[in-house]
Motif scaffolding. Structure first.
Motif, PDB file in Angstrom:
ATOM      1  N   VAL A 113     -27.288 -23.940  40.502  1.00  0.00           N
ATOM      2  CA  VAL A 113     -27.246 -24.439  41.872  1.00  0.00           C
ATOM      3  C   VAL A 113     -28.215 -25.609  41.947  1.00  0.00           C
ATOM      4  O   VAL A 113     -29.395 -25.470  41.590  1.00  0.00           O
ATOM      5  N   VAL A 114     -27.732 -26.773  42.383  1.00  0.00           N
ATOM      6  CA  VAL A 114     -28.541 -27.988  42.401  1.00  0.00           C
ATOM      7  C   VAL A 114     -28.942 -28.322  43.831  1.00  0.00           C
ATOM      8  O   VAL A 114     -28.133 -28.216  44.760  1.00  0.00           O
ATOM      9  N   VAL A 115     -30.198 -28.708  44.008  1.00  0.00           N
ATOM     10  CA  VAL A 115     -30.732 -29.127  45.301  1.00  0.00           C
ATOM     11  C   VAL A 115     -31.114 -30.597  45.180  1.00  0.00           C
ATOM     12  O   VAL A 115     -31.986 -30.951  44.375  1.00  0.00           O
ATOM     13  N   GLU A 116     -30.439 -31.449  45.937  1.00  0.00           N
ATOM     14  CA  GLU A 116     -30.589 -32.902  45.770  1.00  0.00           C
ATOM     15  C   GLU A 116     -30.326 -33.600  47.105  1.00  0.00           C
ATOM     16  O   GLU A 116     -29.353 -33.309  47.793  1.00  0.00           O
ATOM     17  N   ILE A 117     -31.196 -34.558  47.438  1.00  0.00           N
ATOM     18  CA  ILE A 117     -31.119 -35.223  48.727  1.00  0.00           C
ATOM     19  C   ILE A 117     -30.017 -36.287  48.779  1.00  0.00           C
ATOM     20  O   ILE A 117     -29.462 -36.578  49.833  1.00  0.00           O
ATOM     21  N   ASP A 118     -29.656 -36.868  47.634  1.00  0.00           N
ATOM     22  CA  ASP A 118     -28.705 -37.981  47.581  1.00  0.00           C
ATOM     23  C   ASP A 118     -27.277 -37.463  47.407  1.00  0.00           C
ATOM     24  O   ASP A 118     -26.989 -36.701  46.480  1.00  0.00           O
ATOM     25  N   ALA A 119     -26.361 -37.918  48.263  1.00  0.00           N
ATOM     26  CA  ALA A 119     -24.988 -37.406  48.256  1.00  0.00           C
ATOM     27  C   ALA A 119     -24.251 -37.764  46.972  1.00  0.00           C
ATOM     28  O   ALA A 119     -23.498 -36.948  46.422  1.00  0.00           O
ATOM     29  N   GLU A 120     -24.457 -38.992  46.459  1.00  0.00           N
ATOM     30  CA  GLU A 120     -23.759 -39.397  45.243  1.00  0.00           C
ATOM     31  C   GLU A 120     -24.235 -38.568  44.044  1.00  0.00           C
ATOM     32  O   GLU A 120     -23.433 -38.168  43.191  1.00  0.00           O
ATOM     33  N   ARG A 121     -25.504 -38.277  44.003  1.00  0.00           N
ATOM     34  CA  ARG A 121     -26.025 -37.449  42.912  1.00  0.00           C
ATOM     35  C   ARG A 121     -25.552 -36.000  43.046  1.00  0.00           C
ATOM     36  O   ARG A 121     -25.328 -35.326  42.040  1.00  0.00           O
ATOM     37  N   MET A 162     -35.491 -51.499  35.090  1.00  0.00           N
ATOM     38  CA  MET A 162     -36.607 -50.700  35.587  1.00  0.00           C
ATOM     39  C   MET A 162     -36.653 -50.708  37.107  1.00  0.00           C
ATOM     40  O   MET A 162     -36.902 -49.672  37.742  1.00  0.00           O
ATOM     41  N   GLU A 163     -36.387 -51.849  37.707  1.00  0.00           N
ATOM     42  CA  GLU A 163     -36.388 -51.918  39.165  1.00  0.00           C
ATOM     43  C   GLU A 163     -35.192 -51.173  39.749  1.00  0.00           C
ATOM     44  O   GLU A 163     -35.282 -50.580  40.824  1.00  0.00           O
ATOM     45  N   GLU A 164     -34.070 -51.207  39.034  1.00  0.00           N
ATOM     46  CA  GLU A 164     -32.899 -50.447  39.476  1.00  0.00           C
ATOM     47  C   GLU A 164     -33.223 -48.952  39.489  1.00  0.00           C
ATOM     48  O   GLU A 164     -32.873 -48.229  40.431  1.00  0.00           O
ATOM     49  N   LEU A 165     -33.907 -48.493  38.451  1.00  0.00           N
ATOM     50  CA  LEU A 165     -34.301 -47.088  38.403  1.00  0.00           C
ATOM     51  C   LEU A 165     -35.297 -46.774  39.513  1.00  0.00           C
ATOM     52  O   LEU A 165     -35.204 -45.737  40.183  1.00  0.00           O
ATOM     53  N   ARG A 166     -36.226 -47.658  39.739  1.00  0.00           N
ATOM     54  CA  ARG A 166     -37.241 -47.450  40.772  1.00  0.00           C
ATOM     55  C   ARG A 166     -36.614 -47.340  42.161  1.00  0.00           C
ATOM     56  O   ARG A 166     -37.104 -46.604  43.022  1.00  0.00           O
ATOM     57  N   SER A 167     -35.524 -48.057  42.382  1.00  0.00           N
ATOM     58  CA  SER A 167     -34.879 -48.073  43.703  1.00  0.00           C
ATOM     59  C   SER A 167     -34.212 -46.750  44.042  1.00  0.00           C
ATOM     60  O   SER A 167     -33.868 -46.503  45.207  1.00  0.00           O
ATOM     61  N   GLY A 168     -33.975 -45.901  43.028  1.00  0.00           N
ATOM     62  CA  GLY A 168     -33.311 -44.628  43.267  1.00  0.00           C
ATOM     63  C   GLY A 168     -31.803 -44.715  43.296  1.00  0.00           C
ATOM     64  O   GLY A 168     -31.132 -43.746  43.655  1.00  0.00           O
ATOM     65  N   SER A 169     -31.250 -45.859  42.896  1.00  0.00           N
ATOM     66  CA  SER A 169     -29.801 -46.058  42.989  1.00  0.00           C
ATOM     67  C   SER A 169     -29.048 -45.621  41.734  1.00  0.00           C
ATOM     68  O   SER A 169     -27.817 -45.621  41.726  1.00  0.00           O
ATOM     69  N   VAL A 170     -29.768 -45.253  40.681  1.00  0.00           N
ATOM     70  CA  VAL A 170     -29.107 -44.921  39.414  1.00  0.00           C
ATOM     71  C   VAL A 170     -28.604 -43.473  39.454  1.00  0.00           C
ATOM     72  O   VAL A 170     -29.349 -42.557  39.809  1.00  0.00           O
ATOM     73  N   VAL A 171     -27.365 -43.288  39.065  1.00  0.00           N
ATOM     74  CA  VAL A 171     -26.792 -41.949  38.893  1.00  0.00           C
ATOM     75  C   VAL A 171     -26.586 -41.743  37.407  1.00  0.00           C
ATOM     76  O   VAL A 171     -25.785 -42.444  36.787  1.00  0.00           O
ATOM     77  N   GLY A 172     -27.313 -40.815  36.804  1.00  0.00           N
ATOM     78  CA  GLY A 172     -27.251 -40.622  35.355  1.00  0.00           C
ATOM     79  C   GLY A 172     -28.421 -41.320  34.677  1.00  0.00           C
ATOM     80  O   GLY A 172     -29.539 -41.351  35.196  1.00  0.00           O
TER      81      GLY A 172
END
Length: 354
Positions: free
Chosen positions: A208-216, A338-348
């Protein structure tokens, strides 16, 4: 001494963007091995290195200042090809496709002697204390840190050395409990999705996963989670308990924030275990009597051992790599990645391909 001309992404100070640099790397001597990098994962720990600290909450920081000598090349999730070896590294076959274990210890302390180089207090980690994999070449101090890739895809396999190993080692700390009950995983970023994928190939109960982001959350379901719940919903705790179908006895926090631990601590039932592997940062408050009264275990898990990485690679060579999204970028795009990862937009996972 002979050397190799190479390009690497280097940090020259904390809080500054990395730059592409062309320089010489020494030819390997003794037990050393030179690996031409084929893929290097981009990890949140690289962002902590760039910032120069971990957030301990309450305005306190754990600084990298005593651990890092500039310039330094980040990158600890490394796959590559052996291109040269020192005279003592006779088991390093030229042309062999390998994963590089970056968790190098001092070799002299009791932790190293016991096989726990990842817990060495005088560590020589690649990508932190020594130059890492954001480069065309990386110098590995000993051939024993190389693990055969076989026919695994180097880009998809590179994250095994950190996100894979971190979650594998953490999952193992629950023993056989996950054969019969679901693990609650806080976070569905790179670590969380890796954990979901590994549980599937290990034959464990779907988590069971708990995650705030809908895409994730959607990605977690696609990776094999039986439920993905938004922790900000009013009845999130009730949803989690309902999805587990019984008492919450196993929680893996791969976020490592004050809020995720507080919710984990609130949810865990008598006799349960919380394992924390995330390093996002923050602090929390504990009601100490509840720990013995509920007989709960709270355990940290920091990456994993070389032997565990060998086990993990053997597992995925038999059963296949976890089915999670992996996005590749060119080496010269490291700063943007690195900035893309920092933004929280990366899935995977994001992986650099020199």
């Amino acid at each position: 001494m002979a050397s190799y001309r190479t390009q690497s992404i280097q940090l020259h100070n904390f809080g500054t963007p990395p730059t592409l640099t062309e320089h010489e790397v020494d030819a390997p001597t003794g037990s050393e091995v030179l690996v031409r990098v084929t893929a290097a994962g981009v990890c949140h720990s690289d962002l902590h290195l760039q910032d120069g600290y971990y957030d301990l909450g309450g305005g306190e920081h754990l600084s990298f200042e005593q651990r890092v000598t500039f310039p330094v090349t980040p990158g600890h999730e490394i796959s590559g090809v052996v291109v040269a070896r020192g005279e003592a590294a006779t088991d390093a076959t030229i042309g062999r496709n390998v994963l590089v274990c970056p968790w190098v210890g001092c070799g002299d302390c009791p932790r190293c002697a016991g096989g726990y180089e990842n817990l060495c207090t005088n560590s020589q980690f690649l990508g932190v204390n020594r130059d890492g994999g954001y480069a065309e070449h990386v110098l590995v101090p000993h051939s024993r840190y190389l693990i055969d890739l076989g026919d695994l895809d180097p880009a998809r396999a590179a994250p095994l050395t950190c996100s894979g190993l971190t979650t594998y080692s953490a999952i193992r700390k629950f023993g056989n409990d996950l054969d019969s009950m679901p693990l609650v995983i806080f976070g569905a970023g790179g670590l969380g999705l890796m954990a979901v994928g590994l549980l599937a190939i290990m034959g464990k109960t779907r988590p069971v996963v708990v995650e705030i982001d809908a895409e994730r959350r959607s990605a977690a379901l696609a990776a094999g989670a039986q439920a993905a719940i938004d922790p900000t919903e009013r009845n999130a705790d009730e949803q989690i308990r309902a999805a587990v179908g019984g008492p919450v006895l196993a929680i893996l926090d791969v976020v490592g924030a004050g809020a995720t631990f507080a919710q984990s601590y609130r949810l865990i039932e008598k006799g349960g275990r919380i394992v924390i592997a995330g390093l996002l940062g923050g602090d929390t408050r504990l009601q100490v009597p509840l720990i013995p009264m509920r007989s709960i275990s709270i355990q940290g898990s920091y990456v994993g051992t070389l032997d565990e990485l060998r086990e993990l690679v053997a597992l995925v060579r038999t059963h296949g790599l976890p089915d999670i999204p992996v996005h590749t970028r060119d080496l010269h795009e490291a700063a943007q990645a690195m900035e893309e990862l920092r933004s929280g937009s990366v899935v995977g996972r994001l992986v650099l391909a020199p």
